[in-house]
Design an enzyme around this catalytic site. Structure first.
Site, short mmCIF file in Angstrom:
data_model
loop_
_atom_site.label_atom_id
_atom_site.label_comp_id
_atom_site.label_asym_id
_atom_site.label_seq_id
_atom_site.Cartn_x
_atom_site.Cartn_y
_atom_site.Cartn_z
CG ASP A 168 -1.94 -1.13 1.20
OD1 ASP A 168 -1.73 -2.07 0.42
OD2 ASP A 168 -2.90 -1.09 1.97
CD GLU A 399 -1.23 -5.44 8.90
OE1 GLU A 399 -1.64 -5.02 7.80
OE2 GLU A 399 -1.47 -4.86 9.98
#
Length: 433
Positions: A168, A399
């Site tokens: 991202d 994550e």
């Protein structure tokens, strides 16, 4: 069964929502495209029915033109921004009438995920039956990409938003943001209420993200208009490598099923894609693959974990693969580093705590491990596997992880969401391998 393996199963069980998995509680409360595919690989090892349901639910969100969205909003939740009211998938005439979603996609992993599920299956006949019921939808998704996202008919598809890349807020996009001056948006972030803001994209970065979506919405998510007008238009090596790898899997599975009518088209795509990939995206100076900015007609000359993802798809020849690994070890593989940081640790843009600007991600490591094995570079493959296990063992199922080994002494070098599904799922697959 090790304690770590048991804990991974527990993470996946807790993140299961009846027909699909969420990446993790609170931070990501919906279904994400590439997450779902990679999660299904882990589920297949201990609950094949859930693995199949995960994929069925994902494919059920497919639009009338073959597109699969990057987020499917199965429920109402105010814990995530931007949500369905901002994305307005209904603006596209062929969007799903059943599900609200985004108008963006993500790396197309589903083809190779079906092959992985088949590899893992203990009942090949039953799994082939499931694959037979879903494979045409995956082919349709690939057809969408080649028909709508390849304006120069090169066999390389574009992404029109950084969220489509899966990486991202990579520093790779900084040079594109420099070409834009979006308005200041007023909105309430949700991610930074769950996670330390220093680990997330900035408010100004979000202005760019929302502006690109607004341009797409203004034209009802028309691919032709996006190709013409979006300030972000990139040929991404990770995205295209996933498509090429999935093409290869579809060829294998269609032949397994004895259904040959789509194989010749897949082989044509494959030949053109691999040739263009090697001629256009390989940077001789850097010694690895890079992104290409289609809007501004220039390569984006940065090394990232995406630069090595073509190994997973078997794209480089053996000589090039070995040379790429040397580059990776030189830049990413120092004795104080875990492999493989998401961005070049020798760059001034490297940030080992901030999302895709430097931390290690388990999904890219899983691809790298399997890619290295394909080329029989087994010693480095084992290092990637062991580094991955060590990070999870030391910190839990986060994550993403700090690539600096010294940060792992106190169990606080895992960042972002905790009890993260694909970290658990791919750890299971690594331990089984």
């Amino acid at each position: 069964m090790s304690e770590l393996y048991k804990k991974a199963i527990e993470v996946l069980e807790n993140n299961w929502r009846g027909r699909f998995s969420i990446p993790c509680a609170k931070l990501y409360p919906f279904q994400w495209f590439w997450d779902s595919g990679l999660i299904a690989i882990g589920l297949a090892h201990f609950d094949m029915e859930k693995a199949e349901t995960e994929i069925k639910t994902l494919l059920d969100s497919q639009w009338g033109n073959g597109f699969i969205p990057h987020i499917i909003f199965h429920s109402e939740s105010d814990s995530y921004f931007p949500g369905p009211d901002f994305h307005r998938s209904d603006l596209h005439p062929q969007s799903s009438k059943k599900y609200n979603s985004t108008g963006m996609t993500q790396p197309p992993v589903t083809g190779f995920v079906l092959e992985e599920i088949y590899r893992i299956s203990k009942d090949k006949k039953a799994t082939l039956k499931f694959i037979e019921s879903t494979i045409d939808k995956v082919f349709f998704n690939h057809q969408y990409f080649y028909n709508n996202r390849d304006p120069h008919n090169e066999g390389l598809v574009y992404i029109y938003h950084n969220w489509e890349s899966g990486t991202d807020n990579s520093p790779i996009w900084d040079d594109i943001w420099d070409t834009m001056n979006p308005p200041e948006y007023t909105f309430e972030r949700r991610d930074t209420t769950h996670v330390d803001p220093s680990q997330r994209p900035s408010k100004r970065e979000y202005d760019h993200y929302l502006y690109i979506i607004d341009i797409a919405k203004e034209h009802n998510y028309s691919d032709a208009k996006i190709a013409e007008l979006s300030p972000f238009l990139v040929q991404d090596p990770l995205f295209n490598a996933m498509l090429i790898k999935s093409n290869e899997s579809l060829i294998y599975l269609y032949e397994k099923l004895g259904k040959h009518e789509k194989v010749s088209q897949l082989k044509k795509w494959q030949e053109k894609s691999i040739q263009s990939f090697n001629s256009k995206l390989f940077d001789e100076e850097i010694g690895a693959y890079v992104h290409y900015d289609l809007r501004n007609e220039r390569p984006l000359q940065f090394l990232s974990s995406s630069s090595f993802s073509p190994l997973f798809a078997g794209i480089p020849d053996e000589e090039r693969a070995n040379a790429m690994v040397e580059v990776m070890l030189k830049k990413f593989g120092g004795e104080h580093q875990y492999l493989c940081a998401s961005f070049d640790p020798t760059s001034e843009r490297f940030n080992p705590k901030k999302y895709w600007r430097g931390p290690v991600w388990i999904n890219l490591n899983w691809m790298l491990y399997n890619g290295l094995k394909k080329y029989e570079i087994n010693d480095i493959a084992q290092r990637v596997k062991q580094d991955t296990i060590d990070m999870l063992q030391n910190n839990g199922f986060y994550e993403y992880f700090d690539s600096r080994k010294e940060m792992h002494n106190n169990g606080k070098a895992g960042y972002g969401g905790n009890n993260f599904s694909w970290s658990a799922a791919l750890l299971i697959d690594l331990l089984e391998g």
